[in-house]
Design an enzyme around this catalytic site. Structure first.
Site, PDB file in Angstrom:
ATOM      1  N   THR A  29      -2.803   3.797  -0.068  1.00  0.00           N
ATOM      2  CA  THR A  29      -2.130   2.673   0.582  1.00  0.00           C
ATOM      3  C   THR A  29      -0.896   2.274  -0.223  1.00  0.00           C
ATOM      4  O   THR A  29      -0.427   3.046  -1.063  1.00  0.00           O
ATOM      5  CB  THR A  29      -3.117   1.500   0.790  1.00  0.00           C
ATOM      6  OG1 THR A  29      -2.529   0.524   1.642  1.00  0.00           O
ATOM      7  CG2 THR A  29      -3.505   0.844  -0.531  1.00  0.00           C
ATOM      8  N   ASN A  30      -0.332   1.107   0.025  1.00  0.00           N
ATOM      9  CA  ASN A  30       0.857   0.634  -0.687  1.00  0.00           C
ATOM     10  C   ASN A  30       0.792  -0.883  -0.835  1.00  0.00           C
ATOM     11  O   ASN A  30      -0.160  -1.520  -0.390  1.00  0.00           O
ATOM     12  CB  ASN A  30       2.126   1.086   0.051  1.00  0.00           C
ATOM     13  CG  ASN A  30       2.166   0.558   1.456  1.00  0.00           C
ATOM     14  OD1 ASN A  30       2.262  -0.637   1.683  1.00  0.00           O
ATOM     15  ND2 ASN A  30       2.061   1.460   2.434  1.00  0.00           N
TER      16      ASN A  30
END
Ligand code: C5P
Length: 221
Positions: A29-30
């Site tokens: 993810t980020n």
């Protein structure tokens, strides 16, 4: 009927990060908080639009008057957008969509072994580019979050993805992600404007005003 510069308009917005599963317990993810997309959703409602927010996982509350569709992966987000986009006049891609996903998702938790390992990644589909290509009459606003060369990237991203408008912002440890303020560099066909450091809510209101100007005068009273 609703009044405001986007009265009668239907807006679809993506927001937040995506999660690309490796196995049942791990994902890529980020740092996206979703705040810019949620602020835009609230600003579009305030401007009289009907808003569908396609959101990756965030801790944010759904703004009043917004219909939210929750998704996890880039593929889920792509499918959810395509299912609602036919009715839309405006698409805003504020999500930080993963560019790659694991080539395979294991059904069971991946076990560690003695040595090192590596991960095969495959490209995800570009949601906003697909929307712009399949619905060229839509007004499309994309974002360009960059650590370097932000202005040039924003201009080239707009042309490459055939978007109506791109808002560039500098990202990194001291910027943007998870913060409530930001500064934007907005480009469209034939114009550019800097929006000075302000809250994401204030920037969202300025972006709505710019979009309404570009959309022309047939939107509401
Ligand atoms: O190419 P890049 O990821 O920098 O472009 C950012 C813009 O494209 C954002 O508006 C983002 O929401 C959108 N995007 C998308 N689908 C992807 C990747 C990016 O809609 N798979």
């Amino acid at each position: 009927p609703a009044s405001g510069v986007l009265a009668g308009r239907q807006v679809v917005i993506t927001a937040g990060p995506t999660r690309e599963a490796l196995d049942p317990v791990r994902f890529i993810t980020n740092h996206s908080s979703g705040r810019m997309g949620y602020a835009l959703a609230a600003a579009c409602v305030a401007a009289g639009a009907r808003v569908t927010l396609v959101s990756g996982p965030t801790t944010l509350e759904v703004p009043a008057g917004v219909e939210r569709i929750d998704v996890q992966s880039a593929a889920d987000m792509h499918a959810a957008v395509m299912a609602v986009i036919d009715a839309a006049d405006i698409f805003i891609g504020a999500a930080a969509v993963a560019d790659y996903r694991p080539a395979t998702t294991a059904a069971d938790k991946i076990k560690k072994a003695e040595g090192d390992t590596s991960l095969a990644l495959t490209r995800t589909r570009d949601i906003i580019a697909d929307v712009a290509r399949e619905h060229p009459q839509l007004f499309t606003l994309g974002f360009a979050a960059e650590t370097t060369n932000m202005e040039a990237s924003a201009r080239s991203k707009r042309e490459r993805k055939k978007l109506s408008m791109v808002a560039g912002n500098v990202v990194g440890p001291e910027h943007a992600f998870g913060r409530d303020d930001n500064a934007l560099f907005v480009v469209w066909d034939g114009g550019e404007q800097e929006l000075a450091q302000a809250s994401k809510q204030a920037l969202a209101e300025q972006l709505v005003a710019l979009m309404a100007q570009r959309l022309g005068g047939d939107a509401g009273p």
